[in-house]
Scaffold this motif. Structure first.
Motif: not given
Lengths: 115, 113
Positions: B31-32, B92-93, B100-103
């Protein structure tokens, strides 16, 4: 659609004291995730703490803890023993476990630490 | 450590120009996301992608398009930049099936004159 509200655009606290940042949200879901993100000046946004809605116990990470009140749809962040490095924008965010699982952010609270 | 990089920290463009903002992540995340950040409004989702060549509109897609030809790269395109697109853009990815963390990337501050 879910919404997240941070009613404090700015907060300040004396170094070494405790500060609480407020966040409320609106949802009809019973299961979800809540997050606090920190964005230091000119630096990358990082995760501070997260809470799963099905867990009654409040999450803690060192000096950071939350007060999660599911019925009131409230999710406040408490920072104990504030340090100069805590100065940042803080964002509260909601994520549904369904569908695209995107984050819905609040407006942000700018926290200033006074030495 | 997960690393999300964005092609530019600061960008200045003219009205009507086509603008490309690039984002690359090195952790094989499915996911991005592309957000724009404006004072008092927080972060608002523009587009996201859950797989190569897959994309979905977020909350404010008007005036933007995206491209994801490779898993690690997610591009945001402003077809004809306008002054109201002056903003901070954050990429973010996030992993697809675990965590479940977005970076987040460092952000690109875009000014359209």
């Amino acid at each position: 659609a879910q919404t997240v509200t941070q009613s404090q655009p700015e907060m300040s606290v004396q170094e070494a004291e405790t500060v609480t940042l407020s966040c409320t949200y609106d949802t009809s879901e019973s299961d979800y995730y809540l997050f606090w993100y920190k964005q230091p000046p000119s630096r990358q946004m990082i995760l501070v703490i997260r809470q799963e809605a099905y867990k009654q116990q409040n999450a803690t990470e060192n000096r950071f803890s939350v007060n999660f009140q599911k019925a009131a749809k409230s999710f406040s962040l408490k920072i104990s023993d504030s340090q100069l490095g805590d100065a940042a924008m803080y964002f509260c965010a909601y994520r549904s476990p369904q569908g695209a699982q995107k984050l819905v952010f609040g407006q942000g609270t700018r926290l200033t630490i006074n030495p | 450590d997960v690393k999300v990089t964005q092609s530019s920290r600061y960008l200045v463009k003219r009205t009507g120009e086509k603008v490309f903002l690039e984002c690359v992540q090195d952790m094989d995340h499915e996911n991005m996301f592309w957000y724009r950040q404006d004072p008092g409004l927080g972060l608002r989702l523009i587009y996201f992608s859950y797989d190569v060549k897959m994309k979905e509109k977020g909350d404010i897609p008007e005036g933007y398009s995206v491209s994801r030809e490779k898993k690690e790269r997610f591009s945001l395109i402003l077809e004809s930049a306008s002054t109201n697109q002056t903003s901070m853009y954050l990429c973010a990815s996030r992993p697809g099936t675990s965590g479940n963390e977005q970076f987040f990337g460092p952000g690109t501050r875009l000014t359209v004159l």
